[in-house]
Design a protein around this motif. Structure first.
Motif, PDB file in Angstrom:
ATOM      1  N   GLU A 226       0.810  -1.229   0.000  1.00  0.00           N
ATOM      2  CA  GLU A 226       0.000   0.000   0.000  1.00  0.00           C
ATOM      3  C   GLU A 226       0.840   1.274   0.000  1.00  0.00           C
ATOM      4  O   GLU A 226       0.294   2.374  -0.092  1.00  0.00           O
ATOM      5  CB  GLU A 226      -0.961   0.007   1.194  1.00  0.00           C
ATOM      6  CG  GLU A 226      -0.314  -0.238   2.533  1.00  0.00           C
ATOM      7  CD  GLU A 226      -0.413  -1.705   2.959  1.00  0.00           C
ATOM      8  OE1 GLU A 226      -0.234  -2.603   2.098  1.00  0.00           O
ATOM      9  OE2 GLU A 226      -0.640  -1.941   4.169  1.00  0.00           O
ATOM     10  N   ASP A 227       2.155   1.149   0.090  1.00  0.00           N
ATOM     11  CA  ASP A 227       3.033   2.307  -0.047  1.00  0.00           C
ATOM     12  C   ASP A 227       3.304   2.628  -1.518  1.00  0.00           C
ATOM     13  O   ASP A 227       3.936   3.648  -1.819  1.00  0.00           O
ATOM     14  CB  ASP A 227       4.366   2.059   0.661  1.00  0.00           C
ATOM     15  CG  ASP A 227       4.223   1.940   2.172  1.00  0.00           C
ATOM     16  OD1 ASP A 227       4.865   1.041   2.747  1.00  0.00           O
ATOM     17  OD2 ASP A 227       3.460   2.728   2.756  1.00  0.00           O
ATOM     18  N   THR A 228       2.843   1.774  -2.416  1.00  0.00           N
ATOM     19  CA  THR A 228       3.038   2.016  -3.842  1.00  0.00           C
ATOM     20  C   THR A 228       2.346   3.312  -4.256  1.00  0.00           C
ATOM     21  O   THR A 228       1.145   3.490  -4.016  1.00  0.00           O
ATOM     22  CB  THR A 228       2.479   0.845  -4.668  1.00  0.00           C
ATOM     23  OG1 THR A 228       3.242  -0.323  -4.384  1.00  0.00           O
ATOM     24  CG2 THR A 228       2.543   1.142  -6.159  1.00  0.00           C
ATOM     25  N   ALA A 229       3.109   4.221  -4.854  1.00  0.00           N
ATOM     26  CA  ALA A 229       2.577   5.533  -5.238  1.00  0.00           C
ATOM     27  C   ALA A 229       3.671   6.319  -5.947  1.00  0.00           C
ATOM     28  O   ALA A 229       4.838   5.909  -5.962  1.00  0.00           O
ATOM     29  CB  ALA A 229       2.117   6.305  -4.004  1.00  0.00           C
ATOM     30  N   ILE A 230       3.275   7.451  -6.493  1.00  0.00           N
ATOM     31  CA  ILE A 230       4.259   8.447  -6.925  1.00  0.00           C
ATOM     32  C   ILE A 230       4.519   9.345  -5.725  1.00  0.00           C
ATOM     33  O   ILE A 230       3.575   9.866  -5.120  1.00  0.00           O
ATOM     34  CB  ILE A 230       3.762   9.262  -8.123  1.00  0.00           C
ATOM     35  CG1 ILE A 230       3.498   8.354  -9.312  1.00  0.00           C
ATOM     36  CG2 ILE A 230       4.791  10.333  -8.492  1.00  0.00           C
ATOM     37  CD1 ILE A 230       2.877   9.051 -10.502  1.00  0.00           C
ATOM     38  N   TYR A 231       5.782   9.515  -5.398  1.00  0.00           N
ATOM     39  CA  TYR A 231       6.175  10.326  -4.252  1.00  0.00           C
ATOM     40  C   TYR A 231       6.679  11.681  -4.741  1.00  0.00           C
ATOM     41  O   TYR A 231       7.542  11.751  -5.619  1.00  0.00           O
ATOM     42  CB  TYR A 231       7.248   9.609  -3.438  1.00  0.00           C
ATOM     43  CG  TYR A 231       6.675   8.506  -2.593  1.00  0.00           C
ATOM     44  CD1 TYR A 231       6.201   7.334  -3.179  1.00  0.00           C
ATOM     45  CD2 TYR A 231       6.583   8.630  -1.203  1.00  0.00           C
ATOM     46  CE1 TYR A 231       5.638   6.327  -2.409  1.00  0.00           C
ATOM     47  CE2 TYR A 231       6.036   7.625  -0.424  1.00  0.00           C
ATOM     48  CZ  TYR A 231       5.563   6.480  -1.029  1.00  0.00           C
ATOM     49  OH  TYR A 231       5.010   5.482  -0.263  1.00  0.00           O
ATOM     50  N   TYR A 232       6.125  12.716  -4.143  1.00  0.00           N
ATOM     51  CA  TYR A 232       6.450  14.080  -4.531  1.00  0.00           C
ATOM     52  C   TYR A 232       7.098  14.817  -3.366  1.00  0.00           C
ATOM     53  O   TYR A 232       6.706  14.639  -2.204  1.00  0.00           O
ATOM     54  CB  TYR A 232       5.195  14.850  -4.926  1.00  0.00           C
ATOM     55  CG  TYR A 232       4.467  14.304  -6.127  1.00  0.00           C
ATOM     56  CD1 TYR A 232       3.467  13.357  -5.985  1.00  0.00           C
ATOM     57  CD2 TYR A 232       4.772  14.754  -7.412  1.00  0.00           C
ATOM     58  CE1 TYR A 232       2.787  12.861  -7.084  1.00  0.00           C
ATOM     59  CE2 TYR A 232       4.098  14.267  -8.519  1.00  0.00           C
ATOM     60  CZ  TYR A 232       3.113  13.321  -8.346  1.00  0.00           C
ATOM     61  OH  TYR A 232       2.442  12.832  -9.446  1.00  0.00           O
ATOM     62  N   CYS A 233       8.017  15.695  -3.709  1.00  0.00           N
ATOM     63  CA  CYS A 233       8.646  16.581  -2.726  1.00  0.00           C
ATOM     64  C   CYS A 233       8.087  17.985  -2.925  1.00  0.00           C
ATOM     65  O   CYS A 233       7.865  18.424  -4.063  1.00  0.00           O
ATOM     66  CB  CYS A 233      10.157  16.564  -2.925  1.00  0.00           C
ATOM     67  SG  CYS A 233      11.082  17.619  -1.797  1.00  0.00           S
ATOM     68  N   LYS A 234       7.875  18.671  -1.815  1.00  0.00           N
ATOM     69  CA  LYS A 234       7.363  20.041  -1.859  1.00  0.00           C
ATOM     70  C   LYS A 234       8.243  20.935  -1.010  1.00  0.00           C
ATOM     71  O   LYS A 234       8.554  20.607   0.138  1.00  0.00           O
ATOM     72  CB  LYS A 234       5.929  20.079  -1.331  1.00  0.00           C
ATOM     73  CG  LYS A 234       5.274  21.434  -1.375  1.00  0.00           C
ATOM     74  CD  LYS A 234       3.883  21.337  -0.782  1.00  0.00           C
ATOM     75  CE  LYS A 234       3.197  22.672  -0.692  1.00  0.00           C
ATOM     76  NZ  LYS A 234       1.894  22.585  -0.004  1.00  0.00           N
ATOM     77  N   ALA A 235       8.611  22.062  -1.590  1.00  0.00           N
ATOM     78  CA  ALA A 235       9.408  23.063  -0.872  1.00  0.00           C
ATOM     79  C   ALA A 235       8.522  24.253  -0.551  1.00  0.00           C
ATOM     80  O   ALA A 235       7.904  24.828  -1.456  1.00  0.00           O
ATOM     81  CB  ALA A 235      10.588  23.506  -1.732  1.00  0.00           C
ATOM     82  N   ALA A 236       8.461  24.602   0.721  1.00  0.00           N
ATOM     83  CA  ALA A 236       7.608  25.692   1.191  1.00  0.00           C
ATOM     84  C   ALA A 236       6.167  25.432   0.743  1.00  0.00           C
ATOM     85  O   ALA A 236       5.710  24.295   0.750  1.00  0.00           O
ATOM     86  CB  ALA A 236       8.140  27.028   0.681  1.00  0.00           C
TER      87      ALA A 236
END
Length: 112
Positions: free
Chosen positions: A88-98
């Motif tokens: 269930e951790d399968t996903a696209i992981y995104y990083c966000k700054a501020a």
């Protein structure tokens, strides 16, 4: 112009580990809250972990005690160490700054 680039995704077996990296360019990362988010197929994007300027961290209940967010302000990199990965951790992981700057995402697939 701030740019955010994620790396480190891939295919991993259940129970395995991965380290994601997020590199920020165009500005100092020091004053930014940095966050990791993820979006699975047919779901909304959700918060995974936050790294505050103070050094405090926050985690989604589903990943607490398995994932660790850390940052190196000098290198302008944020990491997400993921252990004991589940399907269930399968996903696209995104990083966000501020509040404004997102990366393009990196795919994490947990499968045997």
């Amino acid at each position: 112009q701030v740019h955010v680039v994620e790396s480190g995704g891939g295919l991993v077996q259940p129970g395995g580990s991965l380290r994601l990296s997020c590199t920020v360019s165009g500005a100092s990362m020091r004053p930014f809250v940095m966050g990791w988010y993820r979006q699975a197929v047919d779901t909304q994007r959700e918060l995974v972990a936050l790294s505050h300027v103070s050094g405090d961290t926050e985690y989604a209940p589903s990943v607490k005690d398995r994932f660790t967010i850390s940052r190196d302000n000098f290198k302008k990199v944020v990491y997400l160490d993921m252990n004991n990965l589940k399907r269930e951790d399968t996903a696209i992981y995104y990083c966000k700054a501020a509040e404004y700057w997102w990366g393009q995402g990196t795919q994490v697939t947990v499968s045997s």
